[in-house]
Motif scaffolding. Sequence first.
Motif, PDB file in Angstrom:
ATOM      1  N   GLY A  11      57.049  -2.063-129.074  1.00 31.35           N
ATOM      2  CA  GLY A  11      55.821  -1.961-128.265  1.00 31.35           C
ATOM      3  C   GLY A  11      54.290  -1.879-128.040  1.00 31.35           C
ATOM      4  O   GLY A  11      53.936  -2.109-127.521  1.00 31.35           O
ATOM      5  N   GLU A  25      64.384   1.724-128.683  1.00 34.99           N
ATOM      6  CA  GLU A  25      64.392   0.476-127.110  1.00 34.99           C
ATOM      7  C   GLU A  25      62.584   2.590-126.949  1.00 34.99           C
ATOM      8  O   GLU A  25      62.098   1.876-126.256  1.00 34.99           O
ATOM      9  CB  GLU A  25      65.243   0.448-126.479  1.00 34.99           C
ATOM     10  CG  GLU A  25      64.498   0.809-125.084  1.00 34.99           C
ATOM     11  CD  GLU A  25      65.503  -0.618-123.565  1.00 34.99           C
ATOM     12  OE1 GLU A  25      66.846  -0.214-124.392  1.00 34.99           O
ATOM     13  OE2 GLU A  25      65.436   0.025-123.065  1.00 34.99           O
ATOM     14  N   ARG A  79      59.399   1.241-125.371  1.00 39.52           N
ATOM     15  CA  ARG A  79      59.016   1.553-123.663  1.00 39.52           C
ATOM     16  C   ARG A  79      57.902   2.918-124.210  1.00 39.52           C
ATOM     17  O   ARG A  79      56.099   2.124-122.979  1.00 39.52           O
ATOM     18  CB  ARG A  79      60.174   1.793-123.495  1.00 39.52           C
ATOM     19  CG  ARG A  79      60.872   0.504-123.045  1.00 39.52           C
ATOM     20  CD  ARG A  79      61.626   0.533-121.650  1.00 39.52           C
ATOM     21  NE  ARG A  79      62.620  -0.328-121.603  1.00 39.52           N
ATOM     22  CZ  ARG A  79      63.093  -1.217-120.914  1.00 39.52           C
ATOM     23  NH1 ARG A  79      61.642  -1.012-120.224  1.00 39.52           N
ATOM     24  NH2 ARG A  79      63.719  -2.034-120.281  1.00 39.52           N
ATOM     25  N   ASP A  80      57.685   3.109-124.643  1.00 39.00           N
ATOM     26  CA  ASP A  80      56.613   4.457-124.705  1.00 39.00           C
ATOM     27  C   ASP A  80      55.806   4.174-124.642  1.00 39.00           C
ATOM     28  O   ASP A  80      54.893   4.310-124.367  1.00 39.00           O
ATOM     29  CB  ASP A  80      57.232   6.026-125.133  1.00 39.00           C
ATOM     30  CG  ASP A  80      56.372   6.937-125.328  1.00 39.00           C
ATOM     31  OD1 ASP A  80      56.159   7.956-123.790  1.00 39.00           O
ATOM     32  OD2 ASP A  80      56.059   7.625-125.902  1.00 39.00           O
ATOM     33  N   SER A  98      54.162   1.640-122.615  1.00 45.26           N
ATOM     34  CA  SER A  98      53.536   2.413-120.630  1.00 45.26           C
ATOM     35  C   SER A  98      52.404   2.847-121.396  1.00 45.26           C
ATOM     36  O   SER A  98      51.706   3.128-120.554  1.00 45.26           O
ATOM     37  CB  SER A  98      55.165   3.655-120.941  1.00 45.26           C
ATOM     38  OG  SER A  98      54.423   4.732-121.917  1.00 45.26           O
ATOM     39  N   ASN A 108      56.302  -1.662-116.651  1.00 44.05           N
ATOM     40  CA  ASN A 108      57.391  -1.616-117.525  1.00 44.05           C
ATOM     41  C   ASN A 108      58.607  -1.020-117.917  1.00 44.05           C
ATOM     42  O   ASN A 108      59.662  -2.165-117.905  1.00 44.05           O
ATOM     43  CB  ASN A 108      57.263   0.319-118.507  1.00 44.05           C
ATOM     44  CG  ASN A 108      58.068   0.422-119.491  1.00 44.05           C
ATOM     45  OD1 ASN A 108      58.511  -0.194-119.990  1.00 44.05           O
ATOM     46  ND2 ASN A 108      57.028   1.198-120.868  1.00 44.05           N
ATOM     47  N   SER A 150      62.526  -6.243-119.064  1.00 44.66           N
ATOM     48  CA  SER A 150      64.241  -6.133-119.509  1.00 44.66           C
ATOM     49  C   SER A 150      63.916  -7.261-121.038  1.00 44.66           C
ATOM     50  O   SER A 150      64.015  -7.559-120.798  1.00 44.66           O
ATOM     51  CB  SER A 150      65.171  -6.289-118.581  1.00 44.66           C
ATOM     52  OG  SER A 150      65.551  -8.183-118.438  1.00 44.66           O
TER      53      SER A 150
END
Lengths: 413, 413
Positions: free
Chosen positions: B322, B351, B355-356, B359, B367, B371
């Motif tokens: 990420g 995931e 995503r964290d 962000s 975010n 996809s």
Amino acid sequence: MTVGVRHDDLRRRNRAMVIAAVRRAGQPSRTEIAAVTGLSNSTISTISADLIEEGILAQAKTGETAALKRGRPQVALGLNPRAATVVSIALSLNSLSASLIDYSGKAIIHDISRPATLTMTASGLVEAVTAAVGRLLARMEPDHGPVLRMTLAIQGITDSEARKLMWSPITPHSDIQFANALETAFGIPVTVENDCNMIAVALRGRAPDRYRDNFFTILLSNGIGMGLVLRGELFTGSHSSGGEFGHMIHVPDGAQCRCGRRGCIEAYAGNYAIFRHARGESEYAQPAADIDDATMLALAAAARDHDGREREAFRKAGEAIGFGLGSLFALFDPAPVAIVGLGSSAFDVIEPALRDAISKTAGGQHNAAISFDLEPDETPLIRDGCARQALTFVDQDIFAPGAAVETAGKAVA
Amino acid sequence: MTVGVRHDDLRRRNRAMVIAAVRRAGQPSRTEIAAVTGLSNSTISTISADLIEEGILAQAKTGETAALKRGRPQVALGLNPRAATVVSIALSLNSLSASLIDYSGKAIIHDISRPATLTMTASGLVEAVTAAVGRLLARMEPDHGPVLRMTLAIQGITDSEARKLMWSPITPHSDIQFANALETAFGIPVTVENDCNMIAVALRGRAPDRYRDNFFTILLSNGIGMGLVLRGELFTGSHSSGGEFGHMIHVPDGAQCRCGRRGCIEAYAGNYAIFRHARGESEYAQPAADIDDATMLALAAAARDHDGREREAFRKAGEAIGFGLGSLFALFDPAPVAIVGLGSSAFDVIEPALRDAISKTAGGQHNAAISFDLEPDETPLIRDGCARQALTFVDQDIFAPGAAVETAGKAVA
DNA sequence: ATTATTTTTTTCGAGGCTCGAAAAAAAGAG
DNA sequence: CTCTTTTTTTCGAGCCTCGAAAAAAATAAT
């Protein structure tokens, strides 16, 4: 899909190429243009006759080039300075500079002012720029060519259409529609560009041998900016001007950055970060708005003088930049880097840690081969890059219009 | 300098465009090609007549397309499958697959073998590939078109000329001259490509709407690979295949990576890193050579089942990827991402942390809009990408030769 | 069954561009 | 003053694409 090459595109492309050859070579003869472009002498003769007739090129006075060779002397072709003019505008923190540039690239008039950008309203900022351009154009003499393009460079993020300023450290306001406002005021097409991108354009124009295919320009000031040239073309993002090197993450959940996030390279290498470290403040202390140049130079002097908090602060900065560059080198392979801005005058205290960090990254084995160009004063480069950007537009889109632009997304390639 | 556009380049470029239009559209009529390319009907008629005469295109049998419209029915043009063939080779850890592809892109013959790549000598590896191609060609029926190109995809770093394998996790040897060896053996031009780059080529071909201008493909296996497409073109570095996403630094001086350096993304997100964390070993433990698929699937299942070391291991992996993606988004703006390889089957446990992390980065505000496409089995994509790469070469450089290739470094732009 | 309509594809002349060869121009060398 | 050398222009030839018109090939209408 790349659109088909039609028959009339051919002449337009070759016109653009002749203009580009003259702009680059300065005062080439027709024969030299033919050699550089690969077109035949007869074609160059035809095209240059057209361009001279249209007032875009001009023949140098005979006798200027003492040939001292046998044979008919070459006739030097040059850009006609009065074919057009462009306006180059550089807006930075509390500083606004507008310049009128003739078609040959020579600056004619400057207008320098010092608006208080941080405290102005958005419309006040637009008005300040409009007023500066207005003053510039008012001082313009009538025998200069028409103004055909303006380019405005601003520190911060612009949109990918080069129409507006999305965010900038020089003002608390966002989404300022500079291009629309200036076009309405003057009826001249305008683009709004990122300052580091213009620095890259300037460097490519000045030293094409060194800065050709892939290279990076890094601006060290209160924030960290980057211009990215890949495959010879300025890279801008899909939404924005892109190249936010300063906000790549150096340490996950690390020091507090001015952007509100944490661990960005800028939060270690921006002036405010170096200042914060040198003063022994916490990494999470609120960033200072702006550090004046004298303070930063004093910190660098202290870092040179003795091994204390100042030296450690610059060491951390170098480490952050070095790891960031290492990541760039991992993605793009090692490439020339230009370090621009006041921070480059402290490069001697940054470099050891920077190189140490690079040696720990994927580009590390090429560490010794990587050299850094330093240029403490970024303003002339920004002005120059803006001028080049605007002139290139005039060359290509006004004086050789309609040339089939390769649309993004090649056919199958 | 871009070289001048000469008169005969025009036809060659337009030929290439017609071929590309047919390859993309499948069975277009002349009228459709004219619409897509922007060329006139008469030009398309002339060019397609040439291409049919040369056996490159073929008219579909009449009556195949039930028009049900008034007017003269469209005649569908297709690629003549027997115009040429290409060889697509995918070499990975203990696995070698060679395929013969006809000019329309259909696979005709496959040759699958399982050489022990880790223990072979460099020349043994070359011989294994040569033998596989030899078997393939021996089985080729005489009525197929001539073999005009071979493309070999390998996990690892290839040189920018696509001639040799510089480094790869599948073998301890380096600088293996695959292209020279295969060209000597078969007399057919060969390129050696990075596997992730070929995945990117395949995805662009399969879903051009989604994967067009800028996008990233990330291969999650024992190592982490990346394919980078910028402005619609595959980006390769100046020296190497570039795009070493896995070796961007996630944590300075962090976990031990297989490459010998520390803190690379791969040292947190590669299979061996997840395995190491899940087993409670030190971050500095020597990386395991290869983890089999069943073990990784079991770890993912355990991570789904309960909150233990396995879940934490995948969390760390997601975090590393990420933050890395966040850095890419900072440079290029957010763009589509395809996650390929066995690791993508564990994407559900990766995931959240991924995503964290995003962000917390410069792309964070987008975010929700980002996809991820998942594709657990990378091999078909690699084979497909190799085939497309080879066919594109045949289209452009053999069937429309001499077209003025835009050389790097535009004139002034 | 024949004619009209519609759409696609081909044909053909016009115009434009670049090229090579030859001519013209403009200097120095002898 | 003539010869040589080099640059630049001129001119006809050869391609290429384009638009308009013709031809081709189907369906729809009478």
